[in-house]
Motif scaffolding. Structure first.
Motif, PDB file in Angstrom:
ATOM      1  N   VAL A 175     -39.721 -56.064  96.021  1.00  0.00           N
ATOM      2  CA  VAL A 175     -40.055 -57.479  95.844  1.00  0.00           C
ATOM      3  C   VAL A 175     -41.517 -57.648  95.419  1.00  0.00           C
ATOM      4  CG1 VAL A 175     -38.322 -58.222  97.524  1.00  0.00           C
ATOM      5  CG2 VAL A 175     -40.674 -57.794  98.288  1.00  0.00           C
ATOM      6  N   GLY A 176     -42.143 -56.556  94.958  1.00  0.00           N
ATOM      7  CA  GLY A 176     -43.568 -56.578  94.666  1.00  0.00           C
ATOM      8  C   GLY A 176     -43.946 -57.497  93.522  1.00  0.00           C
ATOM      9  N   SER A 177     -45.184 -57.989  93.570  1.00  0.00           N
ATOM     10  CA  SER A 177     -45.664 -58.968  92.605  1.00  0.00           C
ATOM     11  C   SER A 177     -46.315 -58.341  91.383  1.00  0.00           C
ATOM     12  CB  SER A 177     -46.666 -59.909  93.291  1.00  0.00           C
ATOM     13  OG  SER A 177     -46.977 -61.013  92.486  1.00  0.00           O
ATOM     14  N   ALA A 178     -46.454 -57.017  91.341  1.00  0.00           N
ATOM     15  CA  ALA A 178     -46.949 -56.299  90.166  1.00  0.00           C
ATOM     16  C   ALA A 178     -46.021 -55.119  89.921  1.00  0.00           C
ATOM     17  CB  ALA A 178     -48.382 -55.827  90.385  1.00  0.00           C
ATOM     18  N   LYS A 179     -45.682 -54.855  88.670  1.00  0.00           N
ATOM     19  CA  LYS A 179     -44.630 -53.891  88.389  1.00  0.00           C
ATOM     20  C   LYS A 179     -45.107 -52.611  87.706  1.00  0.00           C
ATOM     21  CE  LYS A 179     -42.051 -54.875  90.206  1.00  0.00           C
ATOM     22  NZ  LYS A 179     -41.729 -55.349  91.589  1.00  0.00           N
ATOM     23  N   GLN A 180     -46.040 -52.712  86.745  1.00  0.00           N
ATOM     24  CA  GLN A 180     -46.365 -51.543  85.935  1.00  0.00           C
ATOM     25  C   GLN A 180     -46.977 -50.416  86.754  1.00  0.00           C
ATOM     26  OE1 GLN A 180     -45.608 -51.423  82.331  1.00  0.00           O
ATOM     27  NE2 GLN A 180     -45.637 -49.332  83.136  1.00  0.00           N
ATOM     28  N   THR A 181     -47.840 -50.740  87.705  1.00  0.00           N
ATOM     29  CA  THR A 181     -48.464 -49.683  88.507  1.00  0.00           C
ATOM     30  C   THR A 181     -47.425 -48.940  89.344  1.00  0.00           C
ATOM     31  OG1 THR A 181     -49.018 -51.313  90.225  1.00  0.00           O
ATOM     32  CG2 THR A 181     -50.744 -50.760  88.635  1.00  0.00           C
ATOM     33  N   VAL A 182     -46.428 -49.651  89.823  1.00  0.00           N
ATOM     34  CA  VAL A 182     -45.355 -49.004  90.600  1.00  0.00           C
ATOM     35  C   VAL A 182     -44.549 -48.082  89.695  1.00  0.00           C
ATOM     36  CG1 VAL A 182     -43.254 -49.388  91.937  1.00  0.00           C
ATOM     37  CG2 VAL A 182     -45.223 -50.908  92.238  1.00  0.00           C
ATOM     38  N   ILE A 183     -44.199 -48.575  88.522  1.00  0.00           N
ATOM     39  CA  ILE A 183     -43.429 -47.767  87.567  1.00  0.00           C
ATOM     40  C   ILE A 183     -44.218 -46.526  87.168  1.00  0.00           C
ATOM     41  CG2 ILE A 183     -42.476 -47.758  85.228  1.00  0.00           C
ATOM     42  CD1 ILE A 183     -41.828 -50.764  85.680  1.00  0.00           C
ATOM     43  N   VAL A 239     -53.523 -61.400 103.950  1.00  0.00           N
ATOM     44  CA  VAL A 239     -54.659 -60.673 103.363  1.00  0.00           C
ATOM     45  C   VAL A 239     -54.223 -59.336 102.769  1.00  0.00           C
ATOM     46  CG1 VAL A 239     -56.881 -59.586 103.860  1.00  0.00           C
ATOM     47  CG2 VAL A 239     -56.308 -61.795 104.898  1.00  0.00           C
ATOM     48  N   ALA A 240     -53.440 -58.558 103.496  1.00  0.00           N
ATOM     49  CA  ALA A 240     -53.035 -57.231 103.024  1.00  0.00           C
ATOM     50  C   ALA A 240     -52.202 -57.322 101.755  1.00  0.00           C
ATOM     51  CB  ALA A 240     -52.263 -56.496 104.117  1.00  0.00           C
ATOM     52  N   ILE A 241     -51.285 -58.276 101.736  1.00  0.00           N
ATOM     53  CA  ILE A 241     -50.413 -58.427 100.571  1.00  0.00           C
ATOM     54  C   ILE A 241     -51.220 -58.770  99.331  1.00  0.00           C
ATOM     55  CG2 ILE A 241     -48.649 -59.911  99.536  1.00  0.00           C
ATOM     56  CD1 ILE A 241     -47.302 -59.994 102.295  1.00  0.00           C
ATOM     57  N   TRP A 242     -52.157 -59.728  99.466  1.00  0.00           N
ATOM     58  CA  TRP A 242     -52.887 -60.173  98.286  1.00  0.00           C
ATOM     59  C   TRP A 242     -53.976 -59.213  97.870  1.00  0.00           C
ATOM     60  CZ3 TRP A 242     -51.431 -63.155  94.577  1.00  0.00           C
ATOM     61  CH2 TRP A 242     -50.281 -63.923  94.804  1.00  0.00           C
ATOM     62  N   THR A 243     -54.535 -58.465  98.788  1.00  0.00           N
ATOM     63  CA  THR A 243     -55.445 -57.385  98.396  1.00  0.00           C
ATOM     64  C   THR A 243     -54.703 -56.372  97.532  1.00  0.00           C
ATOM     65  OG1 THR A 243     -56.740 -57.637 100.431  1.00  0.00           O
ATOM     66  CG2 THR A 243     -56.964 -55.560  99.245  1.00  0.00           C
ATOM     67  N   SER A 244     -53.499 -56.018  97.939  1.00  0.00           N
ATOM     68  CA  SER A 244     -52.697 -55.048  97.207  1.00  0.00           C
ATOM     69  C   SER A 244     -52.304 -55.573  95.833  1.00  0.00           C
ATOM     70  CB  SER A 244     -51.451 -54.679  98.013  1.00  0.00           C
ATOM     71  OG  SER A 244     -50.734 -53.640  97.395  1.00  0.00           O
ATOM     72  N   ILE A 245     -51.940 -56.850  95.747  1.00  0.00           N
ATOM     73  CA  ILE A 245     -51.573 -57.440  94.450  1.00  0.00           C
ATOM     74  C   ILE A 245     -52.757 -57.397  93.492  1.00  0.00           C
ATOM     75  CG2 ILE A 245     -50.993 -59.605  93.279  1.00  0.00           C
ATOM     76  CD1 ILE A 245     -49.252 -60.270  95.757  1.00  0.00           C
ATOM     77  N   PHE A 246     -53.930 -57.814  93.969  1.00  0.00           N
ATOM     78  CA  PHE A 246     -55.113 -57.827  93.113  1.00  0.00           C
ATOM     79  C   PHE A 246     -55.470 -56.403  92.662  1.00  0.00           C
ATOM     80  CE2 PHE A 246     -57.309 -62.066  94.450  1.00  0.00           C
ATOM     81  CZ  PHE A 246     -56.186 -62.761  94.018  1.00  0.00           C
ATOM     82  N   GLU A 247     -55.305 -55.429  93.549  1.00  0.00           N
ATOM     83  CA  GLU A 247     -55.624 -54.043  93.203  1.00  0.00           C
ATOM     84  C   GLU A 247     -54.643 -53.469  92.185  1.00  0.00           C
ATOM     85  OE1 GLU A 247     -57.630 -52.543  97.436  1.00  0.00           O
ATOM     86  OE2 GLU A 247     -55.511 -52.167  97.015  1.00  0.00           O
ATOM     87  N   ASN A 248     -53.414 -53.976  92.175  1.00  0.00           N
ATOM     88  CA  ASN A 248     -52.372 -53.388  91.339  1.00  0.00           C
ATOM     89  C   ASN A 248     -52.052 -54.186  90.082  1.00  0.00           C
ATOM     90  OD1 ASN A 248     -50.953 -50.876  92.711  1.00  0.00           O
ATOM     91  ND2 ASN A 248     -51.621 -52.251  94.337  1.00  0.00           N
ATOM     92  N   ASN A 249     -52.739 -55.294  89.863  1.00  0.00           N
ATOM     93  CA  ASN A 249     -52.563 -56.019  88.600  1.00  0.00           C
ATOM     94  C   ASN A 249     -53.916 -56.490  88.078  1.00  0.00           C
ATOM     95  OD1 ASN A 249     -50.905 -56.915  86.523  1.00  0.00           O
ATOM     96  ND2 ASN A 249     -50.632 -58.953  87.409  1.00  0.00           N
TER      97      ASN A 249
END
Length: 288
Positions: A96-104, A230-240
C-alpha cells in the motif's frame, strides 16, 4: 474474494487495520493471518477484539494466497523478500506504499519465480494512525492504483484487483514513473506544505490562549495533514525525493508569480484568484 481463502496482512496501522475490519465484516469466509513487528500494536489489535492472536513471525503467513504489506515505504522491499521465499506456488504479495519506483528497484530480479508482487497504492488514509483509527469503509469509493511490472502474470494482477474491489475500491493500472510523479503533486506536496506552514506558525506565534482567537477553520484545514504519522511520511519523502523536489520547485515558481502580482500588479489579483477558483470547482465537480 472467492479465490482468496487465506489473506495475510503485515502492518496493522490505519490501512492494515482497515483492511482487517473490512474483510471481517464483509468476507467472513476468509481466514486472516496478521503480523506486525511491534508487539504493542499486536496487543492493541488483540485488545480491540479484531483477532484472537497475531502471528509471531512472517513465516506463519507462508500459506496465504495473498499478503498485503502495510508498512512504511522504505521497509516494503525487505518485508516482501522476507515473505516470498517461503510462500506457496502461485502466491501473490501486494503493498500500500505511496512511492513505487524505489521499491521496484530494490527488489530488482530477486523475487523467486513462484511468487508474484503487484505494487499497489490505495488513495485512502488520514492523519490519524494506529489500529484504533481503522475503518471498515475506508476504501469504499476510493481509487487503488496498481503498478504491475511487464513480467507480472495477468492472473496475479486480476487477483489483487478483485481484492480491492471487494473492499469497495476502484482499481486503476499505472506505471511507476507516472505514479510517483503525480502522487508527489496530489499527496506528497500537500503534506510538505502543511509541515512547512506549521513550522512557519511555530516560528512566529506560540500555541497559547493569545494565538487561539486568530486560528479559524481555514488554518486548521491547511495544517491537519501536519499531524500525520511521522515514520510513514519520513519514509515517503525519503523514497520519492526526486519527484517531490520537482513538484516543490514548480510550486515555489508559482508562489513567486503570486508574490510578483501582489507587489507589482495587484490589478491581476482578481483574475488569478478567479482562475484558481474555477479549476478548484471543476475538480470538485461543482457547477460554475
Amino acid at each position: 474474494m472467492e479465490s482468496i481463502r487465506h489473506l495475510g496482512i503485515v502492518g496493522l496501522g490505519l490501512l492494515g487495520s482497515s483492511i482487517l475490519r473490512g474483510v471481517k465484516l464483509n468476507h467472513p469466509h476468509v481466514h486472516l493471518h496478521l503480523f506486525d513487528g511491534d508487539p504493542k500494536v499486536c496487543r492493541e489489535v488483540e485488545a480491540l477484539g479484531l483477532v484472537q492472536q497475531c502471528a509471531d513471525s512472517l513465516a506463519e503467513l507462508h500459506e496465504c494466497d495473498l499478503v498485503v504489506v502495510c508498512v512504511p515505504t522504505g521497509s516494503v522491499a525487505s518485508v516482501v523478500m522476507g515473505l516470498a521465499s517461503g510462500m506457496k506456488n502461485g502466491a501473490v504479495v501486494t503493498d500500500v506504499g505511496s512511492a513505487k519506483q524505489t521499491v521496484i528497484n530494490a527488489l530488482g530480479n530477486r523475487l523467486p519465480t513462484h511468487v508474484s508482487f503487484v505494487p499497489g497504492h490505495p488513495m485512502a488514509g488520514g492523519e490519524q494512525s494506529g489500529p484504533s483509527a481503522g475503518r471498515e469503509d475506508l476504501f469504499a469509493g476510493k481509487t487503488c492504483l496498481l503498478v504491475p511490472l511487464s513480467s507480472t502474470p495477468t492472473s496475479a494482477i486480476e487477483l489483487v484487483e478483485r481484492f480491492w474491489r471487494a473492499l469497495g475500491a476502484i482499481t486503476c493500472r499505472v506505471d511507476a514513473r507516472q505514479h510517483d510523479h503525480i502522487a508527489a503533486l496530489t499527496s506528497h506536496l500537500p503534506h510538505l506544505i502543511a509541515f512547512s506552514l506549521m513550522e512557519t506558525f511555530g516560528d512566529q506565534l506560540p500555541i497559547n490562549s493569545q494565538s487561539a482567537p486568530f486560528i479559524g477553520r481555514s488554518f486548521f484545514e491547511q495544517i491537519r495533514l501536519a499531524s500525520s504519522d511521522v515514520a510513514i511520511w519520513t519514509s515517503i519523502f525519503e523514497n520519492n525525493t526526486d519527484a517531490i523536489l520537482s513538484q516543490t520547485e514548480h510550486f515555489i515558481a508559482v508562489l513567486n508569480q503570486w508574490c510578483a502580482v501582489l507587489q507589482e500588479r495587484p490589478i491581476e489579483l482578481h483574475g488569478k484568484i478567479s482562475d484558481s477558483s474555477a479549476l478548484a470547482n471543476k475538480l470538485l465537480g461543482r457547477a460554475l
